[in-house]
Each structure stands twice: as C-alpha cells, then as structure tokens.
Design a protein around this motif. Structure first.
Motif, PDB file in Angstrom:
ATOM      1  N   ASP A   4       0.852  -1.186   0.000  1.00 45.06           N
ATOM      2  CA  ASP A   4       0.000   0.000   0.000  1.00 45.06           C
ATOM      3  C   ASP A   4       0.891   1.240   0.000  1.00 45.06           C
ATOM      4  OD1 ASP A   4      -1.714   2.058   0.527  1.00 45.06           O
ATOM      5  OD2 ASP A   4      -2.965   0.897   1.901  1.00 45.06           O
ATOM      6  N   SER A   6       0.285   4.179   0.719  1.00 43.27           N
ATOM      7  CA  SER A   6       0.047   5.147   1.793  1.00 43.27           C
ATOM      8  C   SER A   6       0.996   4.937   2.948  1.00 43.27           C
ATOM      9  CB  SER A   6      -1.403   5.038   2.299  1.00 43.27           C
ATOM     10  OG  SER A   6      -1.633   3.765   2.877  1.00 43.27           O
ATOM     11  N   ARG A   7       1.593   3.727   3.022  1.00 39.21           N
ATOM     12  CA  ARG A   7       2.571   3.499   4.066  1.00 39.21           C
ATOM     13  C   ARG A   7       3.805   4.366   3.856  1.00 39.21           C
ATOM     14  NH1 ARG A   7       6.164  -1.834   4.415  1.00 39.21           N
ATOM     15  NH2 ARG A   7       7.752  -0.972   5.748  1.00 39.21           N
ATOM     16  N   GLN A  13      -3.601   9.762   0.634  1.00 37.81           N
ATOM     17  CA  GLN A  13      -5.035   9.692   0.484  1.00 37.81           C
ATOM     18  C   GLN A  13      -5.719  11.049   0.664  1.00 37.81           C
ATOM     19  OE1 GLN A  13      -6.500   6.554   3.015  1.00 37.81           O
ATOM     20  NE2 GLN A  13      -4.650   5.360   2.702  1.00 37.81           N
ATOM     21  N   ASP A  47      -4.001  12.060  10.349  1.00 40.32           N
ATOM     22  CA  ASP A  47      -4.425  10.664  10.246  1.00 40.32           C
ATOM     23  C   ASP A  47      -3.636   9.896   9.198  1.00 40.32           C
ATOM     24  OD1 ASP A  47      -5.672  12.344   8.392  1.00 40.32           O
ATOM     25  OD2 ASP A  47      -7.224  10.854   7.968  1.00 40.32           O
ATOM     26  N   LYS A  48      -3.174  10.562   8.137  1.00 39.44           N
ATOM     27  CA  LYS A  48      -2.411   9.848   7.122  1.00 39.44           C
ATOM     28  C   LYS A  48      -1.036   9.435   7.661  1.00 39.44           C
ATOM     29  CE  LYS A  48      -5.777  10.544   4.316  1.00 39.44           C
ATOM     30  NZ  LYS A  48      -6.765  10.956   5.330  1.00 39.44           N
ATOM     31  N   THR A  50      -0.518   8.735  10.844  1.00 37.84           N
ATOM     32  CA  THR A  50      -0.841   7.628  11.749  1.00 37.84           C
ATOM     33  C   THR A  50      -0.941   6.315  10.983  1.00 37.84           C
ATOM     34  OG1 THR A  50      -2.044   9.123  13.229  1.00 37.84           O
ATOM     35  CG2 THR A  50      -2.537   6.766  13.404  1.00 37.84           C
ATOM     36  N   VAL A  51      -1.606   6.344   9.840  1.00 31.84           N
ATOM     37  CA  VAL A  51      -1.755   5.130   9.030  1.00 31.84           C
ATOM     38  C   VAL A  51      -0.397   4.632   8.563  1.00 31.84           C
ATOM     39  CG1 VAL A  51      -2.651   4.227   6.850  1.00 31.84           C
ATOM     40  CG2 VAL A  51      -4.101   5.670   8.287  1.00 31.84           C
ATOM     41  N   THR A  54       1.597   3.160  11.523  1.00 27.45           N
ATOM     42  CA  THR A  54       0.973   1.905  11.954  1.00 27.45           C
ATOM     43  C   THR A  54       1.350   0.761  11.021  1.00 27.45           C
ATOM     44  OG1 THR A  54      -0.905   3.097  12.921  1.00 27.45           O
ATOM     45  CG2 THR A  54      -1.223   0.750  12.439  1.00 27.45           C
ATOM     46  N   LYS A  55       1.296   1.012   9.721  1.00 26.95           N
ATOM     47  CA  LYS A  55       1.637  -0.041   8.764  1.00 26.95           C
ATOM     48  C   LYS A  55       3.105  -0.426   8.862  1.00 26.95           C
ATOM     49  CE  LYS A  55      -2.037   0.745   5.414  1.00 26.95           C
ATOM     50  NZ  LYS A  55      -2.392   1.036   4.018  1.00 26.95           N
ATOM     51  N   THR A  79       3.141  10.339  15.911  1.00 33.78           N
ATOM     52  CA  THR A  79       2.398  11.219  15.007  1.00 33.78           C
ATOM     53  C   THR A  79       2.387  12.641  15.539  1.00 33.78           C
ATOM     54  OG1 THR A  79       0.987   9.387  14.298  1.00 33.78           O
ATOM     55  CG2 THR A  79       0.173  11.610  13.904  1.00 33.78           C
TER      56      THR A  79
END
Length: 557
Positions: A4, A6-7, A13, A47-48, A50-51, A54-55, A79
């Motif tokens: 992904d 976005s990682r 996103q 939030d992006k 954070t994602v 997290t990944k 974050t």
C-alpha cells in the motif's frame, strides 16, 4: 511487506485537485499544506501519518499487533511529534514537500528506539523510489496547472514524474542536499506555457544558487545540466529525445557510432575513427563517470570543448573522452585496447590531457601540442614571419613563447635604410593584437608570452608593457612578458653595483652564453664601453632596475 503506497506516502489519500484548481482547504491562510510528487498541493492531516506509521509497525511485528495498545500509544505519540515539528517550524502555515514528512517519520522512529521499524520503513521507501525510477508511479504525472511548450509548439502538462526522477538522480549519493527544496523552488519560477528548455534552465539555476550553502550542490547542478546536454546531443544524433542518467547505460553505446558517423559526415572528425571497433569501445564507456563533474567543470566543457554544428553540441562527456582517446590511439597496433586505456585515464580524472589535445584529437587537424617556443631573428622579414607563425599556431590552440632578445634595441643603427631602429616594443604591440585577433580557434583567448634578457637596452620599457597607464600604443594588455635574469645581475643587486644595457646588434654572442662564459663575455663588453669600442649602451644601478621589476609585479602581476 505491504505494498500500500500510503505506508510510504503519509498524505497519499488526501484530497486531490479537481479540474486543475486546488481545493480551498489546500490554500487557506494558516493551513499547513503538502506538495505531492505530482505537484498537487493538499492539506496536511495527522491521520495519514498515523496510518503510515501503523503499517510500518505491522510490517515488522505482524498483523496480530494491530490490537496492541502499546503500538497504538506509540503511533499516537510519534504522530504528534512529527506534526509538532512542522507546526513549530511554520506557526502561520506553509508548504511541506512529501519527502520532508517521510524524513521526519524516519527520524521520529529512530529517536523512539524503534530501529527495526525505522529500518524497514527506510528499505520500503527506497524500494518505492527505485520502482519510480524504473518507470513506475512517477512516470508522466501531469502537473495540475502548469503546462510546457515543446520545441514543435505543442503544449502538454508539466511532467512531474520526470522532474522528480531527474532531481532524485542528481542528488544520488550526495550528503546535505535536498531534492525536494530544488523542486519546490523551481516550481516557484515556472509559469503556465513555459518553454521546455526554460524548465531545465530553472532547475539548473535553482540548484546553482544553493552552492554557497553546501558545496555538494555543485555536483547536483552539474547533473541537472547533464539532462540538458543529453537531450541536445541525443536529439541531434537521432538516438533519443531525452534520457535519464540511468538510461545512459544503454544509450552511450548506441550514441557512439551515431556520433562518429555524424562527425565524419559534417567533416569534423577524422574518417579513420570509423575503423575502430565501435561496439567494443561503446561497451567500455562508463556512464557513471558523468556524475563526477562539478558545475563549473561541465559548463566549461560544454562552452569550449564539445564538438558542435551551428552551436548545437552533439558530443556527450564520455563520448568526448572516448573521441580524445581514439585520436591518441590511431597509430597504435592494438588501437581499441589502447583507446580504452586512454579513456579510463581521462574519464576518471586520473590524468587530463592539455587543451589542444582535448580540442583536436580525432579531428581532421589533430594538432595536439600545447606550447611553441621560437626565437625571433633580427630582420624585418624574420620578425613578420614569426608573427605569422604565431597566428597560425594560435589558430589551432597552441600557446606561444617568443624570444625577442636578438632583435636590436631602440636607437640601434639599421644598415639597410641608414636609419635607426624603433626597438622591440612596437613589434610586441603587433604580437599582442595578433593574439587577440586569432583566439585559438574561436574557443578561448590567444596565449602568447614575450621573453627578453635583462641586459637588453629595451628592458626598462619591456617590463612596463602591461602597465595600465602611459602611452597605450606602447602597452600590451593581452599578452604576458617574461624577463630572463642572469646570475650576474643578482650579484650586482646584492653588491649595490651598476648594470650595463646593450643592444644585441653590438653584442651578438651574449644571448647564447650562460654561467661563467656569460659573465666573462659580459664584463669584456663592459670594458669595451670604457674604451669607446661600443657606442650604444646605458649604465644604471642594478638595484634601481630590480625595484622597477618588483613594482611592476605588484602593479600588473
């Protein structure tokens, strides 16, 4: 490992631009904004990030770690640290490039002691970068609002993917340089409808302004300039319209035979070059050596050394070195092997040939010598023959050293006209102007130096030739002068003695003597002046002439 994007791209996103116009939220005053790789500007959101973090944790600790409260707390803290960094830097809002955010994520992971996660994040980020270079997601990414006008008059969106590739390649392996900054500052200087050549120029100029901040930007600037040179050369040869640095691993081998054919067709290269095994030589070219240039070095090669047709350079740096190597190896038995040896020496900068060799090797007039030393005779025909030789030698990049000592001094008798000589200086004015007129093939200024011995009667005027004051008809501002000083003169300086000046027409053998033989003959001629056997001479204090020499060195260099 997750795929992904976005990682790697914490803001991937975020909302996109629509119909070429940015959303209001991306341009609101006080808002932190993010420049994506395709040039779009989107709002900064926590939030992006954070994602993405997290990944990165899940990739190391496995999917079951998603329920771990420790990871949730760590991700939230990291974050907040990343966001706080940018809010602290830009309290009134501003624009951040996506690469800067990724840098801060890496730094936060390292500071938190999460080395394994940080390592995995770095490796994944690099793999994504390599994918983009190979033609992945950053190929042909159009800028939302900027369009470029190509040579054929067509207009297309600015290709942000290629822009990013060129800048990324330019920064490879260099410490303390920021590709994102170069892109950001370049985009500020562009406008809708900008010419493609001006985009390249803007990149070079942007990087060049950063050289004072960090010397490595000189290499970055050179590599950005290389993109222009590649496009110009490959396009003229019909090999490609453009190419990245990494693509040159294939294009150099294709460009070499095309270059040889074109150079012979245009009557710029020696047809003998066609007899080389060009396939073997093409395989020997190392495209990575294009990365060694500083900006000034590469710009000088482009301006003065590369072969061109009507101002269009179709010689690339490694082909330039190979052409010189081939020219040097033409008469060798194993000419391909010798050419490759010469090429490796030149292109690695372990050895660099002189300018005439670089200009002329492999061409139809392979004049490879740097310097020509001549003695000017004491007759009018010989003097102008020497000046003519200067012009012809300078035409093909030779540097000149003329010994003018044999020419009779001012006031010396001329038997042929029953008159008196004007001395050396008026002729040196002609030599100076010849060097200006015949400026080494139109590539650089002519280089000539006149030599005179210290006992010559014109020496006092001679050492004033480069002064910035006085009669300009007796000045030579564009040539060098050299004064041959015998040991006897320095002895007279130390002893505070006198020094006698002669015309070489009265002492013809003095110029060819050295050491003890010179001293004995010089003192003999001094004695003749006492008995009236030599009429044309002048006696001065050696120290006075020495001071004059030193003062001219300080004044004129």
């Amino acid at each position: 490992m997750h795929t992904d994007t976005s990682r790697e791209n914490p803001q991937a996103q975020a909302p996109q631009a629509t119909d070429g116009n940015l959303e209001l939220s991306a341009t609101a005053p006080g808002q932190l904004r993010v420049i994506k790789r395709n040039g779009t500007v989107v709002p900064y959101t926590d939030d992006k990030i954070t994602v993405a973090i997290t990944k990165a944790f899940l990739a190391v600790e496995g999917g079951t770690a998603a329920a771990s409260s420790r990871i949730h707390e760590t991700v939230a803290r990291l974050t907040e640290q990343v966001s706080a960094t940018f809010k602290r830097r830009m309290p009134s809002g501003g624009t951040i490039h996506i690469e800067e955010i990724q840098d801060q994520v890496e730094l936060a992971l390292m500071r938190a002691g999460e080395q394994k996660v940080a390592r995995d994040y770095v490796i994944y980020r690099e793999s994504r970068s390599q994918e983009r270079k190979r033609g992945g997601s950053e190929v042909a990414e159009p800028h939302p609002s900027l369009r470029v006008t190509h040579l054929d008059g067509s207009v297309a969106p600015l290709d942000m993917g290629r822009l990013n590739t060129i800048v990324t390649e330019a920064c490879e392996g260099l410490a303390e340089v920021d590709g994102a900054l170069i892109q950001k500052e370049t985009l500020k200087n562009l406008y809708d409808g900008v010419a493609q050549s001006d985009v390249s120029t803007a990149l070079v100029m942007t990087a060049r302004t950063l050289v004072e901040r960090e010397p490595n930007y000189s290499y970055v600037t050179a590599r950005l300039l290389m993109d222009n040179i590649r496009a110009e050369g490959l396009g003229f040869l019909g090999v490609a319209t453009s190419a990245t640095h990494h693509e040159m691993v294939d294009f150099y081998a294709k460009a070499l035979p095309a270059y040889i054919d074109k150079g012979i067709e245009l009557e710029l290269l020696n047809p003998v070059l066609k007899t080389f095994d060009l396939e073997k030589l093409g395989r020997a070219i190392d495209h990575e050596r294009d990365q060694q240039f500083t900006y000034l070095g590469l710009q000088t090669l482009y301006d003065r050394y590369f072969i061109h047709k009507d101002g269009t350079r179709f010689e690339l740096p490694q082909i330039f070195f190979m052409r010189v190597a081939m020219g040097l190896a033409i008469e060798e038995k194993q000419k391909e092997d010798r050419a490759i040896e010469f090429y490796n020496l030149l292109s690695s900068f372990d050895y660099m040939a002189s300018t005439p060799t670089l200009f002329n090797a492999g061409t139809l007039r392979p004049q490879l010598s740097s310097c020509y030393l001549t003695t000017v005779p004491d007759d009018l025909g010989g003097i102008y023959d020497a000046i003519r030789d200067n012009a012809l030698l300078s035409k093909f990049a030779g540097g000149l050293g003329n010994d003018w000592t044999p020419v009779r001094a001012l006031g010396a008798y001329i038997k042929g006209t029953n008159g008196k000589s004007q001395g050396v200086v008026p002729f040196l004015k002609v030599v100076n102007d010849t060097a200006v007129a015949v400026n080494q093939g139109g590539k650089r200024k002519g280089a000539v130096c006149a030599y005179l011995e210290t006992w010559h009667m014109d020496i006092e005027e001679f050492i004033e030739l480069r002064k910035n004051t006085g009669d300009d008809r007796r000045r030579t501002h564009d040539m060098n002068t050299a004064n041959w000083i015998p040991d006897l003169f320095m002895k007279r300086v130390f002893d505070d003695g006198s020094w006698t000046l002669f015309s070489p027409s009265e002492v013809p053998d003095l110029h060819d003597l050295t050491g003890k033989a010179f001293e004995e003959r010089y003192e003999y001629y001094e004695a003749l002046t006492q008995y009236g056997k030599i009429k044309l001479f002048k006696t001065i204090q050696a120290k006075d002439l020495w001071r004059k020499m030193l003062s001219m060195l300080f004044e004129t260099g």
